[in-house]
Design a protein around this motif. Structure first.
Motif, PDB file in Angstrom:
ATOM      1  N   LYS A  74       0.844  -1.194   0.000  1.00 61.15           N
ATOM      2  CA  LYS A  74       0.000   0.000   0.000  1.00 61.15           C
ATOM      3  C   LYS A  74       0.878   1.243   0.000  1.00 61.15           C
ATOM      4  N   ARG A  75       0.287   2.347  -0.346  1.00 60.84           N
ATOM      5  CA  ARG A  75       1.008   3.614  -0.364  1.00 60.84           C
ATOM      6  C   ARG A  75       1.466   3.995   1.035  1.00 60.84           C
ATOM      7  N   ILE A  76       2.689   4.464   1.141  1.00 65.43           N
ATOM      8  CA  ILE A  76       3.259   4.871   2.420  1.00 65.43           C
ATOM      9  C   ILE A  76       3.791   6.290   2.286  1.00 65.43           C
ATOM     10  N   VAL A  77       3.329   7.179   3.164  1.00 69.35           N
ATOM     11  CA  VAL A  77       3.838   8.542   3.244  1.00 69.35           C
ATOM     12  C   VAL A  77       4.688   8.626   4.505  1.00 69.35           C
ATOM     13  N   ILE A  78       5.955   9.002   4.346  1.00 69.43           N
ATOM     14  CA  ILE A  78       6.864   9.083   5.481  1.00 69.43           C
ATOM     15  C   ILE A  78       7.106  10.547   5.834  1.00 69.43           C
ATOM     16  N   LEU A  79       6.819  10.884   7.089  1.00 72.81           N
ATOM     17  CA  LEU A  79       7.080  12.223   7.605  1.00 72.81           C
ATOM     18  C   LEU A  79       8.360  12.215   8.428  1.00 72.81           C
ATOM     19  N   GLN A  80       9.141  13.257   8.254  1.00 68.28           N
ATOM     20  CA  GLN A  80      10.368  13.414   9.044  1.00 68.28           C
ATOM     21  C   GLN A  80      10.597  14.904   9.257  1.00 68.28           C
ATOM     22  N   ASP A  81      10.675  15.297  10.517  1.00 72.34           N
ATOM     23  CA  ASP A  81      10.883  16.710  10.860  1.00 72.34           C
ATOM     24  C   ASP A  81       9.880  17.618  10.151  1.00 72.34           C
ATOM     25  N   GLY A  82       8.633  17.144  10.049  1.00 77.20           N
ATOM     26  CA  GLY A  82       7.569  17.968   9.507  1.00 77.20           C
ATOM     27  C   GLY A  82       7.474  18.009   8.002  1.00 77.20           C
ATOM     28  N   GLU A  83       8.300  17.232   7.319  1.00 72.20           N
ATOM     29  CA  GLU A  83       8.280  17.218   5.864  1.00 72.20           C
ATOM     30  C   GLU A  83       7.992  15.818   5.338  1.00 72.20           C
ATOM     31  N   VAL A  84       7.378  15.753   4.157  1.00 73.56           N
ATOM     32  CA  VAL A  84       7.186  14.474   3.487  1.00 73.56           C
ATOM     33  C   VAL A  84       8.502  14.121   2.802  1.00 73.56           C
ATOM     34  N   VAL A  85       9.164  13.076   3.286  1.00 76.83           N
ATOM     35  CA  VAL A  85      10.465  12.696   2.722  1.00 76.83           C
ATOM     36  C   VAL A  85      10.351  11.500   1.789  1.00 76.83           C
ATOM     37  N   ALA A  86       9.212  10.818   1.796  1.00 79.08           N
ATOM     38  CA  ALA A  86       8.975   9.716   0.873  1.00 79.08           C
ATOM     39  C   ALA A  86       7.477   9.520   0.726  1.00 79.08           C
ATOM     40  N   ASP A  87       7.077   9.146  -0.475  1.00 72.99           N
ATOM     41  CA  ASP A  87       5.658   8.952  -0.752  1.00 72.99           C
ATOM     42  C   ASP A  87       5.542   7.984  -1.917  1.00 72.99           C
ATOM     43  N   GLY A  88       5.001   6.809  -1.659  1.00 73.31           N
ATOM     44  CA  GLY A  88       4.838   5.851  -2.741  1.00 73.31           C
ATOM     45  C   GLY A  88       4.499   4.475  -2.225  1.00 73.31           C
ATOM     46  N   GLY A  89       4.339   3.549  -3.157  1.00 75.53           N
ATOM     47  CA  GLY A  89       4.034   2.176  -2.805  1.00 75.53           C
ATOM     48  C   GLY A  89       5.274   1.463  -2.314  1.00 75.53           C
ATOM     49  N   LEU A  90       5.039   0.369  -1.632  1.00 79.37           N
ATOM     50  CA  LEU A  90       6.137  -0.447  -1.134  1.00 79.37           C
ATOM     51  C   LEU A  90       5.775  -1.890  -1.377  1.00 79.37           C
ATOM     52  N   LYS A  91       6.579  -2.592  -2.178  1.00 80.66           N
ATOM     53  CA  LYS A  91       6.325  -4.013  -2.351  1.00 80.66           C
ATOM     54  C   LYS A  91       6.552  -4.721  -1.029  1.00 80.66           C
ATOM     55  N   ALA A  92       5.623  -5.581  -0.711  1.00 78.79           N
ATOM     56  CA  ALA A  92       5.750  -6.297   0.550  1.00 78.79           C
ATOM     57  C   ALA A  92       7.085  -7.022   0.604  1.00 78.79           C
ATOM     58  N   GLN A  93       7.793  -6.830   1.706  1.00 79.36           N
ATOM     59  CA  GLN A  93       9.087  -7.473   1.850  1.00 79.36           C
ATOM     60  C   GLN A  93       8.947  -8.958   2.140  1.00 79.36           C
ATOM     61  N   HIS A  94       7.757  -9.312   2.562  1.00 81.23           N
ATOM     62  CA  HIS A  94       7.454 -10.718   2.841  1.00 81.23           C
ATOM     63  C   HIS A  94       6.090 -11.017   2.238  1.00 81.23           C
ATOM     64  N   ALA A  95       5.774 -12.254   2.105  1.00 78.21           N
ATOM     65  CA  ALA A  95       4.423 -12.615   1.673  1.00 78.21           C
ATOM     66  C   ALA A  95       3.434 -12.113   2.708  1.00 78.21           C
ATOM     67  N   PRO A  96       2.223 -11.740   2.289  1.00 75.15           N
ATOM     68  CA  PRO A  96       1.231 -11.278   3.253  1.00 75.15           C
ATOM     69  C   PRO A  96       1.065 -12.282   4.383  1.00 75.15           C
ATOM     70  N   ALA A  97       0.996 -11.742   5.579  1.00 70.17           N
ATOM     71  CA  ALA A  97       0.885 -12.609   6.745  1.00 70.17           C
ATOM     72  C   ALA A  97      -0.410 -13.404   6.686  1.00 70.17           C
ATOM     73  N   PRO A  98      -0.392 -14.660   7.077  1.00 73.78           N
ATOM     74  CA  PRO A  98      -1.608 -15.464   7.060  1.00 73.78           C
ATOM     75  C   PRO A  98      -2.555 -15.039   8.158  1.00 73.78           C
ATOM     76  N   PRO A  99      -3.811 -15.435   8.069  1.00 78.09           N
ATOM     77  CA  PRO A  99      -4.739 -15.136   9.149  1.00 78.09           C
ATOM     78  C   PRO A  99      -4.184 -15.628  10.474  1.00 78.09           C
ATOM     79  N   VAL A 100      -4.375 -14.820  11.509  1.00 74.90           N
ATOM     80  CA  VAL A 100      -3.779 -15.117  12.797  1.00 74.90           C
ATOM     81  C   VAL A 100      -4.751 -15.899  13.659  1.00 74.90           C
ATOM     82  N   PRO A 101      -4.335 -17.040  14.221  1.00 75.56           N
ATOM     83  CA  PRO A 101      -5.219 -17.779  15.107  1.00 75.56           C
ATOM     84  C   PRO A 101      -5.647 -16.901  16.269  1.00 75.56           C
ATOM     85  N   ALA A 102      -6.903 -17.001  16.635  1.00 75.88           N
ATOM     86  CA  ALA A 102      -7.397 -16.192  17.739  1.00 75.88           C
ATOM     87  C   ALA A 102      -8.648 -16.830  18.293  1.00 75.88           C
ATOM     88  N   ALA A 103      -8.821 -16.654  19.592  1.00 73.23           N
ATOM     89  CA  ALA A 103     -10.023 -17.189  20.216  1.00 73.23           C
ATOM     90  C   ALA A 103     -11.222 -16.301  19.933  1.00 73.23           C
TER      91      ALA A 103
END
Length: 277
Positions: free
Chosen positions: A230-259
């Motif tokens: 998904k698109r990621i906007v990175i703020l640093q010291d009040g400025e937008v220093v990066a703005d764009g998509g990011l390929k997942a570094q890992h495969a999407p996490a599987p559904p998490v077991p939960a009660a």
């Protein structure tokens, strides 16, 4: 036990949501600077466009400007210079009477939940619809649906102090969705809950976005963000220093077991399906 995720969207929200007016999910920051008394510049010349139906993570370290970004969106602060438009609302020109109306068009999820402690779960969600004049029958249908959706139908008459942190956050999400907003703003929604529930919350927001809702999530949870392209906007010291998509570094996490977790309300049919245990 684990949750089986079958849904592709939440388009079924629209069928029982209240009417949407004014906010279409679009956000425009144009050369926005915010300087506080004393000379602290929290945001500096920020230009940012978020289109309807986008999902955007806004990330940054403490002091980067994330809180000010949210306060400007919620009209809790005004920019020192520049302009902000959300849907048809030009925030700098809102009158005092228009401000509450504008805020009611948004679905906002706060890190600290901000539930009304003297109300039970049902009434916390219902209250968001009562203030916009929804009819009693619509409120009953919508609140029952949302509490089933977030797996808290059995806690409808519990008070916030009787719930865990994860349960309180789910109530806050149900409340944010009560009026079927085009734009949902989430402020560190995973900040006060455990990793297992954090994954479930992120999955809900993703599927909500698939249904056509614009989602803006402010977070420092980089480990969760990197699972999603998904698109990621990175703020640093009040400025937008990066703005764009990011390929997942890992495969999407599987559904998490939960009660406990998200459930598809009984009897729901149509293109927008849900989840089941």
């Amino acid at each position: 036990m684990k949750l089986e995720y079958k849904a592709r969207s939440f388009s079924c929200f629209a069928g029982i949501g209240t009417h949407k007016k004014g906010v279409n999910g679009m956000i425009d920051f144009r050369a926005v600077t915010k300087e506080y008394p004393g000379g602290t510049v929290a945001l500096r010349d920020v230009t940012l466009h978020i289109a309807p139906r986008e999902f955007v993570f806004v990330v940054g370290a403490s002091g980067a400007g994330k809180s000010t970004f949210l306060k400007l969106l919620l009209h809790e602060e005004l920019p020192t210079s520049g302009s902000i438009r959300v849907g048809r609302f030009e925030l700098g020109s809102l009158t005092q009477r228009q401000i509450p109306y504008y805020r009611r068009q948004l679905g906002v999820v706060f890190q600290d939940f901000r539930l009304i402690t003297t109300m039970d779960v049902y009434d916390n969600v219902a209250f968001a619809m009562q203030v916009v004049g929804a009819k009693d029958k619509r409120i009953q249908e919508r609140v029952a649906y949302l509490l089933q959706l977030v797996g808290l139908a059995h806690k409808a008459r519990s008070r916030p102090n009787e719930l865990s942190g994860g349960e309180q956050q789910r109530v806050a999400i149900a409340r944010a969705l009560a009026n079927n907003p085009d734009l949902v703003i989430a402020d560190e929604p995973t900040g006060n809950i455990d990793p297992r529930m954090s994954q479930e919350l992120l999955d809900l927001f993703m599927r909500l976005n698939e249904s056509g809702t614009t989602v803006v999530m402010v977070t420092h949870a980089h480990d969760l963000v990197r699972h999603y392209n998904k698109r990621i906007v990175i703020l640093q010291d009040g400025e937008v220093v990066a703005d764009g998509g990011l390929k997942a570094q890992h495969a999407p996490a599987p559904p998490v077991p939960a009660a406990q977790g998200w459930r598809r309300p009984a009897g729901m049919t149509g293109a927008g399906s849900g989840w089941r245990r």
